[in-house]
Scaffold this motif. Structure first.
Motif, PDB file in Angstrom:
ATOM      1  N   GLY A   1       0.856  -1.330  -0.086  1.00  0.00           N
ATOM      2  CA  GLY A   1       0.171  -0.001  -0.010  1.00  0.00           C
ATOM      3  C   GLY A   1       0.813   1.297   0.100  1.00  0.00           C
ATOM      4  O   GLY A   1       2.082   1.448   0.169  1.00  0.00           O
TER       5      GLY A   1
ATOM      6  N   ASP B   1      -4.484   0.879  -2.285  1.00  0.00           N
ATOM      7  CA  ASP B   1      -4.722   0.688  -0.681  1.00  0.00           C
ATOM      8  C   ASP B   1      -4.094   1.753  -0.113  1.00  0.00           C
ATOM      9  O   ASP B   1      -2.847   1.816   0.008  1.00  0.00           O
TER      10      ASP B   1
ATOM     11  N   SER C   1     -11.085   2.628  -3.409  1.00  0.00           N
ATOM     12  CA  SER C   1      -9.935   2.162  -2.522  1.00  0.00           C
ATOM     13  C   SER C   1     -10.137   1.658  -1.168  1.00  0.00           C
ATOM     14  O   SER C   1     -11.089   2.133  -0.450  1.00  0.00           O
ATOM     15  N   ARG C   2      -9.316   0.830  -0.612  1.00  0.00           N
ATOM     16  CA  ARG C   2      -9.386   0.534   0.660  1.00  0.00           C
ATOM     17  C   ARG C   2      -8.532   1.634   1.397  1.00  0.00           C
ATOM     18  O   ARG C   2      -7.407   2.100   1.001  1.00  0.00           O
TER      19      ARG C   2
END
Ligand SMILES: Cc1cc2nc3c(=O)[nH]c(=O)nc-3n(C[C@H](O)[C@H](O)[C@H](O)COP(=O)(O)OP(=O)(O)OC[C@H]3O[C@@H](n4cnc5c(N)ncnc54)[C@H](O)[C@@H]3O)c2cc1C
Length: 324
Positions: free
Chosen positions: A158, A181, A219-220
């Motif tokens: 990420g 992420d 998105s996370r």
């Protein structure tokens, strides 16, 4: 921060001049220990309280390849130990600690070695590796590194985006095809007005807008803040966009607002604590102390006492040297 006196601000600005030994003392609550064993104890304690962790090996701006090798080895050892203890923890890496200051290809290869260690250290795709974001001059390189890793097929990696930078909304757009992420934070590095916002409310506004932009893009998001106004706003955004539990988490730094972390955890949110450890505490500690000018006030008093002691003992420099 709001109720900060002018003197405290001045002391905060002077922190890099404070002897390393004093910085170490005041920064102790922010550091998971000097050794991996100590940091693992902290991770176990956090996990027992229902909090996940991300381990960071302290060190930055490594300028020689041997130093990069040492860093990679430390991360791989940490990942193996996390696996052995079945810990709920990933790792965070600073590109400048893994060779970015020398050459981005070298940094890429070092990060891949860490990712290989992370993949081997957990079933189900591996432990998560977060690329921390550093000074604005490194943002292009870090984003390019992230894209390259993703295009090579690395999924458990990420990025971090800094809300204070004027450019960040454009970066979110440019990264959209990767559905990254993202750890969203305000950004700790002091940037000039041409590069970064200076006003606290503007940065809050930017954080809030970027969070929504990221959620809209699927998105996370790891929401990294101790600012209760932003935490409340973020939880409202998570509801607004009906984000599933796996689609976000809150992140905080070890030693900062542990009460808030525990409250959020009790309310059912996933919370992760950033746990730095190692010997090279100075840069990280100064950044944390700068954000806590109340502590800077204590530092000023301790420094004055130290100076007075030094004068009595005939020492010429505060702390007997070691000023960085
Ligand atoms: C998990 C995590 C990872 C991060 N990674 C990065 C990164 O990769 N790159 C980057 O540029 N920045 C990073 N940051 C730092 C971030 O950008 C901010 O500088 C930091 O979180 C402080 O901003 P805040 O949002 O908490 O708001 P602030 O307004 O600074 O703080 C809100 C409140 O939190 C408390 N607080 C905050 N800091 C301290 C402190 N040091 N000591 C005591 N109390 C404090 C105070 O009560 C304060 O009023 C990270 C932060 C977190 C939580």
């Amino acid at each position: 921060m709001s109720d900060v006196g002018i003197i405290d601000r001045a002391v905060a600005a002077a922190l890099p001049l404070v002897p390393t030994r004093l910085v170490r003392t005041f920064a102790a609550p922010y550091i998971g220990g000097e050794t991996l064993e100590q940091a693992l104890c902290v991770v176990r304690r956090l996990n027992a309280a229902g909090l996940a962790a991300s381990l960071d090996v302290l060190g930055e701006h490594v300028h020689d390849e041997a130093g990069v090798r040492t860093m990679v080895a430390a991360y791989r050892q940490a990942l193996a130990a996390l696996a052995a203890g079945s810990a709920d923890s990933g790792v965070s890496v600073k590109p400048s600690a893994l060779g970015a200051a020398i050459d981005w290809d070298l940094c890429h290869d070092a990060v891949v070695e860490v990712l290989d260690g992370a993949a081997a250290s957990s079933a189900g795709g591996g432990r998560f590796v977060r690329l921390d974001m550093e000074e604005s001059a490194t943002v292009d390189g870090t984003l390019a590194l992230y894209r390259r890793l993703r295009e090579e097929g690395h999924e458990r990696v990420g990025i971090v985006l800094q809300a204070r930078l004027w450019r960040t909304s454009g970066d979110v757009k440019a990264l959209a095809d990767l559905r990254p992420d993202v750890r969203l934070c305000k950004g700790i590095y002091l940037e000039p007005p041409s590069v970064g916002m200076q006003d606290r409310e503007a940065i809050r506004h930017s954080f809030s807008a970027l969070l929504r932009q990221l959620l809209r893009g699927g998105s996370r998001v790891a929401i990294a803040t101790h600012d209760e106004v932003l935490v409340t706003d973020a939880l409202a955004a998570v509801d607004e966009y009906a984000v599933p539990a796996a689609g976000c988490e809150l992140q905080m730094l070890l030693g900062v607002r542990g009460d808030l972390a525990r409250t959020l955890r009790r309310a059912g949110h996933r919370v992760r604590i950033y746990v730095p450890f190692g010997q090279d505490v100075f840069g990280y500690s100064v950044r944390r102390l700068r954000e806590n000018p109340a502590v800077a006030g204590h530092v000023a008093r301790a420094l004055a006492a130290d100076l007075a002691r030094g004068v009595r003992q005939g020492r010429r420099r505060p702390g007997g040297g070691g000023v960085r």
